[in-house]
Design a protein around this motif. Sequence first.
Motif, PDB file in Angstrom:
ATOM      1  N   THR A 165      -2.400   7.579  -8.872  1.00  0.00           N
ATOM      2  CA  THR A 165      -1.402   8.484  -9.410  1.00  0.00           C
ATOM      3  C   THR A 165      -0.010   8.209  -8.872  1.00  0.00           C
ATOM      4  O   THR A 165       0.145   7.720  -7.734  1.00  0.00           O
ATOM      5  N   THR A 166       0.991   8.535  -9.671  1.00  0.00           N
ATOM      6  CA  THR A 166       2.379   8.427  -9.225  1.00  0.00           C
ATOM      7  C   THR A 166       2.706   9.474  -8.166  1.00  0.00           C
ATOM      8  O   THR A 166       3.743   9.370  -7.501  1.00  0.00           O
ATOM      9  N   ALA A 167       1.858  10.486  -8.005  1.00  0.00           N
ATOM     10  CA  ALA A 167       2.079  11.474  -6.944  1.00  0.00           C
ATOM     11  C   ALA A 167       1.945  10.832  -5.571  1.00  0.00           C
ATOM     12  O   ALA A 167       2.617  11.234  -4.619  1.00  0.00           O
ATOM     13  N   ASP A 168       1.083   9.838  -5.475  1.00  0.00           N
ATOM     14  CA  ASP A 168       0.846   9.132  -4.213  1.00  0.00           C
ATOM     15  C   ASP A 168       0.461   7.699  -4.551  1.00  0.00           C
ATOM     16  O   ASP A 168      -0.716   7.329  -4.512  1.00  0.00           O
ATOM     17  N   PRO A 169       1.443   6.871  -4.934  1.00  0.00           N
ATOM     18  CA  PRO A 169       1.129   5.528  -5.433  1.00  0.00           C
ATOM     19  C   PRO A 169       0.381   4.691  -4.400  1.00  0.00           C
ATOM     20  O   PRO A 169       0.653   4.784  -3.197  1.00  0.00           O
ATOM     21  N   PRO A 170      -0.565   3.880  -4.860  1.00  0.00           N
ATOM     22  CA  PRO A 170      -1.269   2.990  -3.935  1.00  0.00           C
ATOM     23  C   PRO A 170      -0.319   1.944  -3.366  1.00  0.00           C
ATOM     24  O   PRO A 170       0.758   1.689  -3.925  1.00  0.00           O
ATOM     25  N   LYS A 171      -0.722   1.353  -2.278  1.00  0.00           N
ATOM     26  CA  LYS A 171       0.078   0.298  -1.639  1.00  0.00           C
ATOM     27  C   LYS A 171      -0.689  -1.013  -1.741  1.00  0.00           C
ATOM     28  O   LYS A 171      -1.532  -1.313  -0.888  1.00  0.00           O
ATOM     29  N   PRO A 172      -0.416  -1.791  -2.786  1.00  0.00           N
ATOM     30  CA  PRO A 172      -1.165  -3.044  -2.971  1.00  0.00           C
ATOM     31  C   PRO A 172      -0.894  -4.015  -1.826  1.00  0.00           C
ATOM     32  O   PRO A 172       0.222  -4.060  -1.294  1.00  0.00           O
ATOM     33  N   PRO A 173      -1.893  -4.793  -1.444  1.00  0.00           N
ATOM     34  CA  PRO A 173      -1.655  -5.790  -0.387  1.00  0.00           C
ATOM     35  C   PRO A 173      -0.734  -6.885  -0.884  1.00  0.00           C
ATOM     36  O   PRO A 173      -0.762  -7.268  -2.055  1.00  0.00           O
ATOM     37  N   ALA A 174       0.132  -7.382  -0.008  1.00  0.00           N
ATOM     38  CA  ALA A 174       1.043  -8.471  -0.364  1.00  0.00           C
ATOM     39  C   ALA A 174       0.269  -9.780  -0.468  1.00  0.00           C
ATOM     40  O   ALA A 174      -0.738  -9.987   0.226  1.00  0.00           O
TER      41      ALA A 174
END
Length: 260
Positions: free
Chosen positions: A134-143
């Motif tokens: 969700t845009t409420a708590d966007p995931p943090k994709p690995p670089a």
Amino acid sequence: MTIRDDHALAADLATEAGQRLLRVRERLGYDDPAALRAEGDRSSHLFLMESLSRLRPSDSVLSEEATREERLDPRRLSAERVWIIDPLDGTREFSEQTPEGQGRSDWAVHVALWERGRLTAGAVALPAQGRTLTTADPPKPPAYDGKGRFRIAVSRSRPPEFVQKLAYLVGADLVPIGSAGAKISAVLTGEAEAYVHAGGQYEWDSAAPVAVALAAGVHASRIDGSELTYNQADPSLPDILVSLPELATSLLAGIRDLHR
């Protein structure tokens, strides 16, 4: 009404619709896949439409399951706020089992909000995976560290030939995944580094996952690099590239080379 409210509403509606779909699948089983698909589409659409009508009565809605007349309603094009929903993204996967006899998990529910020319909120529920992005708590994709081969999510049933050529050109492996929402979510959760598609789609196939991807800082565009636009008179949006930002330039360059 606040932007935060819209983020939360998108997440709540997508999650609840997904839970209802799991109950439909448990109740009907897999003996009649066509009936399961039909009931899944119908019940999720009705739930989302009723909920949005009650909670956001002044907003317009564009749904995959709407009638042709509803989609062509010109009032949507002049509205300032339009919810773009796919009540069941990956209907085919929803009605199938894995070789181990388990229900497939690569299907989704999409709920996105378009406001005055851009996507402002969205959620992708992956009910059989037990999560909602969700845009409420966007995931943090690995670089991506630039070492070794990376992975491109593609259709499990009809991967475009040019994507196979692209993978060879840029040194990537193809990962077959079901629905569009599941494929874009795979980029956001680290199961793939990119998603490339050029076989035809519609706005509801990508609006919600693209909203989440952009909020997470991930690249999302047409395969020629142009902006993805929503709430158009023709909801066709035939191609898309979603990738970790470190890979976007090389993927766009490879696509250009293949189309010369």
